[in-house]
Design a protein around this motif. Structure first.
Motif, PDB file in Angstrom:
ATOM      1  N   VAL A 134       0.812  -1.220   0.000  1.00 22.76           N
ATOM      2  CA  VAL A 134       0.000   0.000   0.000  1.00 22.76           C
ATOM      3  C   VAL A 134       0.847   1.273   0.000  1.00 22.76           C
ATOM      4  CG1 VAL A 134      -1.722   1.321   1.313  1.00 22.76           C
ATOM      5  CG2 VAL A 134      -1.980  -1.146   1.014  1.00 22.76           C
ATOM      6  N   PRO A 135       1.949   1.364   0.765  1.00 22.68           N
ATOM      7  CA  PRO A 135       2.737   2.604   0.725  1.00 22.68           C
ATOM      8  C   PRO A 135       3.329   2.929  -0.643  1.00 22.68           C
ATOM      9  CG  PRO A 135       3.254   1.360   2.705  1.00 22.68           C
ATOM     10  CD  PRO A 135       2.408   0.466   1.848  1.00 22.68           C
ATOM     11  N   LYS A 136       3.296   2.009  -1.591  1.00 28.20           N
ATOM     12  CA  LYS A 136       3.786   2.282  -2.946  1.00 28.20           C
ATOM     13  C   LYS A 136       2.724   2.966  -3.811  1.00 28.20           C
ATOM     14  CE  LYS A 136       6.561  -1.980  -2.911  1.00 28.20           C
ATOM     15  NZ  LYS A 136       6.766  -3.283  -3.592  1.00 28.20           N
ATOM     16  N   LEU A 137       1.487   2.996  -3.337  1.00 31.68           N
ATOM     17  CA  LEU A 137       0.371   3.458  -4.152  1.00 31.68           C
ATOM     18  C   LEU A 137      -0.254   4.717  -3.572  1.00 31.68           C
ATOM     19  CD1 LEU A 137      -1.404  -0.001  -4.609  1.00 31.68           C
ATOM     20  CD2 LEU A 137       0.236   1.068  -6.167  1.00 31.68           C
ATOM     21  N   LYS A 138      -0.835   5.515  -4.471  1.00 36.21           N
ATOM     22  CA  LYS A 138      -1.650   6.644  -4.037  1.00 36.21           C
ATOM     23  C   LYS A 138      -3.022   6.139  -3.632  1.00 36.21           C
ATOM     24  CE  LYS A 138       0.683  10.133  -6.854  1.00 36.21           C
ATOM     25  NZ  LYS A 138       0.511  11.179  -7.896  1.00 36.21           N
ATOM     26  N   LEU A 139      -3.768   7.018  -2.957  1.00 33.48           N
ATOM     27  CA  LEU A 139      -5.060   6.596  -2.410  1.00 33.48           C
ATOM     28  C   LEU A 139      -6.006   6.114  -3.506  1.00 33.48           C
ATOM     29  CD1 LEU A 139      -6.890   6.272   0.020  1.00 33.48           C
ATOM     30  CD2 LEU A 139      -7.575   8.664  -0.234  1.00 33.48           C
ATOM     31  N   ASP A 140      -6.074   6.863  -4.599  1.00 38.52           N
ATOM     32  CA  ASP A 140      -6.961   6.449  -5.693  1.00 38.52           C
ATOM     33  C   ASP A 140      -6.523   5.113  -6.274  1.00 38.52           C
ATOM     34  OD1 ASP A 140      -8.437   8.737  -5.376  1.00 38.52           O
ATOM     35  OD2 ASP A 140      -7.381   9.863  -6.931  1.00 38.52           O
ATOM     36  N   ASP A 141      -5.202   4.893  -6.348  1.00 38.39           N
ATOM     37  CA  ASP A 141      -4.707   3.624  -6.883  1.00 38.39           C
ATOM     38  C   ASP A 141      -5.013   2.461  -5.946  1.00 38.39           C
ATOM     39  OD1 ASP A 141      -3.711   4.987  -9.059  1.00 38.39           O
ATOM     40  OD2 ASP A 141      -1.726   5.272  -8.174  1.00 38.39           O
ATOM     41  N   VAL A 142      -5.081   2.738  -4.635  1.00 39.00           N
ATOM     42  CA  VAL A 142      -5.410   1.682  -3.683  1.00 39.00           C
ATOM     43  C   VAL A 142      -6.815   1.138  -3.971  1.00 39.00           C
ATOM     44  CG1 VAL A 142      -5.853   1.174  -1.254  1.00 39.00           C
ATOM     45  CG2 VAL A 142      -3.865   2.542  -1.892  1.00 39.00           C
ATOM     46  N   PHE A 143      -7.746   2.054  -4.261  1.00 41.68           N
ATOM     47  CA  PHE A 143      -9.113   1.619  -4.576  1.00 41.68           C
ATOM     48  C   PHE A 143      -9.152   0.877  -5.913  1.00 41.68           C
ATOM     49  CE2 PHE A 143     -10.065   4.901  -1.465  1.00 41.68           C
ATOM     50  CZ  PHE A 143     -11.131   4.365  -0.781  1.00 41.68           C
ATOM     51  N   GLU A 144      -8.392   1.380  -6.876  1.00 42.27           N
ATOM     52  CA  GLU A 144      -8.435   0.785  -8.208  1.00 42.27           C
ATOM     53  C   GLU A 144      -7.687  -0.556  -8.267  1.00 42.27           C
ATOM     54  OE1 GLU A 144      -6.914   3.657 -10.890  1.00 42.27           O
ATOM     55  OE2 GLU A 144      -8.551   5.099 -10.586  1.00 42.27           O
ATOM     56  N   ARG A 145      -6.647  -0.717  -7.451  1.00 39.31           N
ATOM     57  CA  ARG A 145      -5.795  -1.913  -7.538  1.00 39.31           C
ATOM     58  C   ARG A 145      -5.910  -2.798  -6.301  1.00 39.31           C
ATOM     59  NH1 ARG A 145       0.130  -0.099  -9.281  1.00 39.31           N
ATOM     60  NH2 ARG A 145       0.307  -2.386  -9.171  1.00 39.31           N
ATOM     61  N   LYS A 146      -7.056  -2.756  -5.648  1.00 36.45           N
ATOM     62  CA  LYS A 146      -7.230  -3.575  -4.451  1.00 36.45           C
ATOM     63  C   LYS A 146      -7.159  -5.076  -4.786  1.00 36.45           C
ATOM     64  CE  LYS A 146     -12.313  -3.620  -4.403  1.00 36.45           C
ATOM     65  NZ  LYS A 146     -12.465  -5.092  -4.396  1.00 36.45           N
ATOM     66  N   ASP A 147      -7.587  -5.425  -5.993  1.00 41.14           N
ATOM     67  CA  ASP A 147      -7.495  -6.842  -6.390  1.00 41.14           C
ATOM     68  C   ASP A 147      -6.043  -7.279  -6.525  1.00 41.14           C
ATOM     69  OD1 ASP A 147     -10.235  -7.031  -6.427  1.00 41.14           O
ATOM     70  OD2 ASP A 147     -10.407  -6.644  -8.581  1.00 41.14           O
TER      71      ASP A 147
END
Length: 331
Positions: A122-135
């Motif tokens: 998760v610390p590698k991703l932005k917040l929007d990317d966390v939602f988009e790449r949760k899979d």
């Protein structure tokens, strides 16, 4: 006393005999030990063991289980989020021994691996990317857990990220951004709709004006045609064109007065509006027609004189040129 002793022995013998049997439920495995050492694994059904010597060390659930792990971590832009990771796992039937003896607290072990993977990804991703790449994060957790837990006799069926909850201030900011975007889109749609209405209204007005102009032109054309016919009829009875035109105008004047008088709600006052007004109008029109005819005759006579003078000058010039060609030696 002897009988009582016999009854006691029989009672304990029955208890020992009954304790030799035990049942194992479906989707369950039982570990049997003898003098503290692993003896066997028993599965569903009625089972037998040696009383006192053999004992049931534990039971293993072979059903698919689920563990929900709540993790708090931060994203690349230092936004703290709480994530709920649901891990579905099962004990491999062929590895019940490893599941029972190698790992004492499987839930704690799974939780530790989930924490480790999520806080690494998760610390590698932005917040929007966390939602988009949760899979993608869930797949990474499953891959790591499978590699680690297979050794202990556990199979990871699936991992799901079922909830992502940012900090309340961040959530409110995201809601304001979404609301602003929706308001912007609504304003754009309203502006486009207004533009379409204005264009449609302008086209309708232009078409209306065109048709109105065409109607007025047709009306005037018919009026002119009617006037010509009226003048022709009056000429046939001995009334010249000037008098006929004046008569038509006076007739229209009185028709107009009659139309105004028939409207009870009209406040229009036509000046002048006396019996002499029609006569004065007629005299003025006749005088105007006479004056215009005189001016027209004067202009016509002037044009005729100019034409005659010009023609005479051209004839004289032609005659002079002819004499010069006939007597060239005179020069």
């Amino acid at each position: 006393m002897g009988n009582i002793f016999i009854y006691v022995l029989l009672f304990f013998a029955v208890l020992i005999f009954l304790s030799s049997f035990f049942t194992v439920k479906q989707q369950t495995a039982v570990i049997v030990e003898r003098f503290g050492k692993f003896l066997s694994i028993r599965h569903a059904g009625l089972q037998l063991k040696i009383p006192i010597i053999d004992k049931i060390a534990g039971r293993i659930n072979l059903k698919i289980q689920q563990l929900d792990v709540i993790i708090e971590t931060k994203t690349k832009e230092n936004v703290f989020v709480k994530m709920k990771v649901s891990v579905q796992f099962v004990v491999i039937q062929e590895k019940v021994y490893e599941a029972f003896y190698k790992l004492q607290y499987p839930h704690d072990q799974i939780t530790s691996y989930v924490f480790d993977v999520v806080r690494a990804e998760v610390p590698k991703l932005k917040l929007d990317d966390v939602f988009e790449r949760k899979d993608d994060i869930a797949i990474a957790v499953k891959r790591e857990l499978n590699e680690a837990m297979a050794t202990y006799g556990y199979d990871i069926i699936n991992t799901l990220i079922t909830d992502i909850d940012p900090d309340i201030q961040v959530k409110n900011a995201m809601n304001r951004i979404n609301a602003a975007d929706r308001e912007k889109s609504a304003a754009e749609y309203e502006a486009e709709a207004q533009r379409i209405r204005i264009v449609a209204k302008a086209k309708a007005e232009a078409e209306s004006k065109r048709l109105q102009g065409q109607g007025i032109a047709d009306q005037r054309r018919e009026i002119a045609r009617g006037l010509v016919e009226s003048v022709n009829v009056l000429n046939e009875v001995g009334i010249n064109s000037q008098e006929a035109s004046a008569l038509i105008v006076v007739t229209q004047h009185y028709d107009t007065l009659q139309a105004i008088g028939s409207d009870t709600n009209s406040n229009l006052i036509l000046l002048p509006n006396s019996p002499q007004a029609g006569s004065d109008m007629l005299n003025n029109m006749v005088a105007s027609f006479s004056a215009s005819n005189q001016v027209g005759e004067s202009i016509k006579q002037g044009n005729l004189k100019k034409t005659a003078t010009k023609k005479k000058n051209e004839e004289d010039h032609h005659t002079h040129d002819s004499h010069e060609h006939e007597n060239p030696e005179t020069e």
